[in-house]
Design a protein around this motif. Structure first.
Motif, PDB file in Angstrom:
ATOM      1  N   LEU A  45       0.828  -1.209   0.000  1.00 34.19           N
ATOM      2  CA  LEU A  45       0.000   0.000   0.000  1.00 34.19           C
ATOM      3  C   LEU A  45       0.860   1.256   0.000  1.00 34.19           C
ATOM      4  N   ASP A  46       1.983   1.214   0.697  1.00 36.45           N
ATOM      5  CA  ASP A  46       2.898   2.362   0.645  1.00 36.45           C
ATOM      6  C   ASP A  46       3.448   2.535  -0.774  1.00 36.45           C
ATOM      7  N   TYR A  47       3.721   1.405  -1.421  1.00 37.43           N
ATOM      8  CA  TYR A  47       4.220   1.455  -2.794  1.00 37.43           C
ATOM      9  C   TYR A  47       3.200   2.115  -3.717  1.00 37.43           C
ATOM     10  N   TRP A  48       1.917   1.822  -3.499  1.00 41.15           N
ATOM     11  CA  TRP A  48       0.889   2.365  -4.370  1.00 41.15           C
ATOM     12  C   TRP A  48       0.672   3.861  -4.160  1.00 41.15           C
ATOM     13  N   THR A  49       1.086   4.398  -3.017  1.00 44.02           N
ATOM     14  CA  THR A  49       0.996   5.847  -2.861  1.00 44.02           C
ATOM     15  C   THR A  49       1.935   6.547  -3.841  1.00 44.02           C
ATOM     16  N   LYS A  50       3.006   5.844  -4.247  1.00 44.75           N
ATOM     17  CA  LYS A  50       3.953   6.418  -5.199  1.00 44.75           C
ATOM     18  C   LYS A  50       3.486   6.198  -6.638  1.00 44.75           C
ATOM     19  N   VAL A  51       2.662   5.201  -6.846  1.00 43.77           N
ATOM     20  CA  VAL A  51       2.193   4.878  -8.192  1.00 43.77           C
ATOM     21  C   VAL A  51       1.233   5.946  -8.711  1.00 43.77           C
TER      22      VAL A  51
END
Length: 455
Positions: free
Chosen positions: A335-341
């Motif tokens: 989910l943290d990764y998707w904040t960057k996506v």
């Protein structure tokens, strides 16, 4: 950290007083009669919320069934501890979807109460919401069928970049799916990629001729993975980090022009994510993008719940359920990764120093959702350095009661050679019902137990 549920509700601008309710009824009549509606219409806030339903709640369940079950629950019909039949668990799931949906537009409760003297008008209102939700989903499917194949390229913006053979706009979908090497590889389970690459045509022919058993929902398609992180010993490694999935998500929620460039500010219209009040990627939104990607790469001409034996509803629910385990380290990292996506949703991105690395290997058949969040076997842990204690403290194991707080629909069992249990999606049109009166004060429905089998 991104939310695993739907976005924040938009401003409540549809509080229905007597005049507002009369305007809603007039708008329904205009809608049914095919007459032109006003530019600012009393029905618009409700239709706008319905357009978010498949994107942020559930793209398969029928919104009409959700409303009928939710209304009855609000009227005082509660589930007891004995109500553990599959049908009642389905109903409980729809009630919870209803509870989540009405948070987007709280005034809808008062509006529904205003229909208690005229159940026929309530049906018209629900049908209008159903049509709006279906149209939003169909628009995404239509838009993505020409975009998603190009997302398989490393750099679609490079001059001359094209698949081999090219997939051009407007060509029949029958040439995609397992009929095209690039789309077939994207649909191929991650665990079978090595076999596919050895002889793509033979693998494709085996699927099309029935010599090979088609993928099940347990076999996670390679298009959802970052192959450089994939590891057969750790099923979740690289999952939900595939570039095609990222690009599809942005094309839906932040606009097609951001699909390849997340920071793009081109375009004059507000993207869907902003329109629907999203501030960060959510679990249902990520799962919705994954399903739309698979449908777009397949040979299906329109939205469907099955692609060459792959149960898309089962896959959707599995992704959402996995991402609800918010205390699990993989879920937090994902989910943290998707904040960057999708920076146009989050506005700010949190950077993490740690990188997820894993050796790619494709000689295992364990690429499914069973034990998806389990740790590797002891031998695997011995091969890998153990994480420091402080990391474990920061990422405790998920609480055992999580599934009880998020009931999911039952599963119809279809026995086959590898016990591939599948979920049969609810019918698109529910059995006609006469809705009961709606109480203005809402009594919470009793939560039941989840019936999802252990993976």
């Amino acid at each position: 950290m991104p939310s695993t549920t739907s976005s924040s509700p938009p401003p409540d601008d549809a509080a229905p007083g007597p005049n507002r309710m009369r305007a809603v009824l007039d708008s329904l009549e205009n809608l049914q009669g095919g007459r032109k509606r006003k530019r600012t219409d009393a029905l618009d806030p409700f239709l706008k919320a319905a357009r978010a339903f498949p994107l942020l709640h559930d793209p398969f369940v029928d919104i009409g069934a959700v409303f009928h079950d939710g209304i009855r629950a609000d009227h005082g019909e509660e589930l007891t501890d004995e109500d553990e039949t599959p049908e009642e668990q389905d109903r409980l799931y729809r009630i919870n979807v209803f509870r989540d949906f009405i948070k987007r537009i709280p005034a809808i409760i008062t509006t529904l109460s205003s229909f208690e003297e005229d159940p026929a008008k309530l049906e018209d209102f629900i049908n209008a919401l159903r049509n709006s939700a279906s149209l939003a989903r169909a628009e995404d499917t239509c838009k993505l069928k020409d975009l998603c194949p190009s997302f398989l390229l490393d750099d679609p913006s490079k001059p001359g970049a094209a698949l081999d053979p090219p997939i051009v706009k407007g060509q029949p979908k029958s040439l995609c799916g397992w009929h095209h090497k690039s789309t077939a590889r994207a649909l191929c389970p991650m665990v079978d990629i090595k076999k596919f690459d050895e002889d793509p045509q033979a693998f494709m022919d085996g699927i099309l001729n029935g010599e090979k058993r088609p993928p099940s929902f347990k076999k996670l398609p390679s298009c959802l993975y970052d192959e450089s992180l994939a590891d057969p010993k750790l099923k979740r490694a690289g999952f939900l980090r595939g570039k095609p999935l990222e690009r599809t998500f942005r094309a839906i929620f932040t606009g097609p022009l951001t699909a390849l460039d997340p920071t793009s500010r081109k375009g004059t219209k507000h993207p869907k994510g902003v329109i629907h009040g999203m501030t960060e990627p959510s679990a249902p939104a990520i799962a919705y993008a994954a399903i739309q990607l698979i449908v777009s790469l397949s040979s299906a001409e329109q939205w469907t719940s099955q692609v060459t034996g792959l149960d898309l509803y089962e896959l959707y629910l599995s992704i959402v359920e996995s991402l609800k385990q918010i205390n699990h380290p993989w879920v937090k990292e994902t989910l943290d990764y998707w904040t960057k996506v999708a920076p146009r949703l989050t506005q700010t991105s949190r950077r993490r120093n740690g990188r997820h690395t894993a050796a790619a290997s494709d000689d295992s058949d364990s690429d499914d959702m069973d034990g998806f969040l389990d740790d590797p076997p002891p031998s695997e842990q011995q091969r890998r350095p153990s994480p420091p204690p402080s990391e474990q403290q920061r990422h405790p194991s998920p609480p055992p009661s999580e599934q009880q707080r998020h009931p999911t629909p039952r599963h119809s069992r279809h026995a086959d050679e590898d016990d591939d249990d599948r979920l049969t999606p609810p019918p698109s049109t529910p059995t006609p019902l006469t809705p009961p009166p709606v109480a203005k004060s809402k009594a919470p429905a009793k939560r039941g137990k989840a019936t999802r089998r252990k993976r």
